[in-house]
Design a protein around this motif. Structure first.
Motif, PDB file in Angstrom:
ATOM      1  N   TRP A 107       0.807  -1.224   0.000  1.00 20.22           N
ATOM      2  CA  TRP A 107       0.000   0.000   0.000  1.00 20.22           C
ATOM      3  C   TRP A 107       0.839   1.273   0.000  1.00 20.22           C
ATOM      4  O   TRP A 107       0.304   2.370  -0.091  1.00 20.22           O
ATOM      5  CB  TRP A 107      -0.956   0.031   1.199  1.00 20.22           C
ATOM      6  N   SER A 117      -2.871   6.195  -0.929  1.00 19.48           N
ATOM      7  CA  SER A 117      -2.994   4.757  -0.640  1.00 19.48           C
ATOM      8  C   SER A 117      -2.796   4.445   0.840  1.00 19.48           C
ATOM      9  O   SER A 117      -3.415   3.515   1.362  1.00 19.48           O
ATOM     10  CB  SER A 117      -2.028   3.938  -1.512  1.00 19.48           C
ATOM     11  N   GLU A 121      -5.724   2.501   2.906  1.00 16.57           N
ATOM     12  CA  GLU A 121      -5.411   1.269   3.630  1.00 16.57           C
ATOM     13  C   GLU A 121      -5.776   1.374   5.111  1.00 16.57           C
ATOM     14  O   GLU A 121      -5.853   0.378   5.815  1.00 16.57           O
ATOM     15  CB  GLU A 121      -3.918   0.949   3.478  1.00 16.57           C
TER      16      GLU A 121
END
Length: 150
Positions: A107, A117, A121
């Motif tokens: 991620w 990201s 996540e």
């Protein structure tokens, strides 16, 4: 046959990174900007929900990054010279992972190419902090968090 490009973080040690490479390794989680308490007996580091007053809770970035030590003299500035002291960083931190010879998580923005990201996540502090000006320092131990293991 295509040429395989090996990312810089897999080719170099942290001490060999350029300034731009060093800065790009930060995933923007904001965890390093949380106040931490260290157990004097065993050295264990505990994270609190209390964030530095300069942390923007939405972007998880310092509002005064370039001048943060002028505002917060005790701010820890991560640098390659102090790699052996990175034990206090969260286990998801790219600096700590690379210092320990581990790969970046899937991620991580350098892996995904997407700056958000880390937030997608759920690894960042986005929306999870209280500003240090909201809580008296003697009460910080009441705000220990369980979603970070150091």
């Amino acid at each position: 046959m295509s040429d395989i490009v090996i990312p810089f973080w897999q080719q170099k040690s942290l001490k060999q990174f350029s300034k731009a490479e060093w800065e790009s390794v930060c995933d923007g989680c904001g965890l390093c900007c949380l106040h931490k308490l260290e157990d004097e007996d065993d050295g264990q580091v505990y994270y609190t929900q209390i964030a530095c007053r300069l942390l923007d809770d939405d972007s998880c970035r310092c509002q005064e990054y370039e001048h943060r030590t002028q505002h917060i003299p005790e701010c820890t500035v991560l640098s390659p010279e102090y790699i052996e002291e990175f034990h206090w960083l969260p286990p998801t931190c790219a600096y700590r992972l690379l210092a320990e010879g581990k790969p970046l998580p899937g991620w991580h923005p350098l892996v995904t190419g997407q700056a958000d990201s880390v937030h997608e996540e759920g690894v960042s502090v986005r929306g999870k902090t209280l500003c240090e000006t909201q809580v008296a320092e003697e009460d910080w131990q009441e705000y220990l968090i369980r979603w970070v293991d150091s």
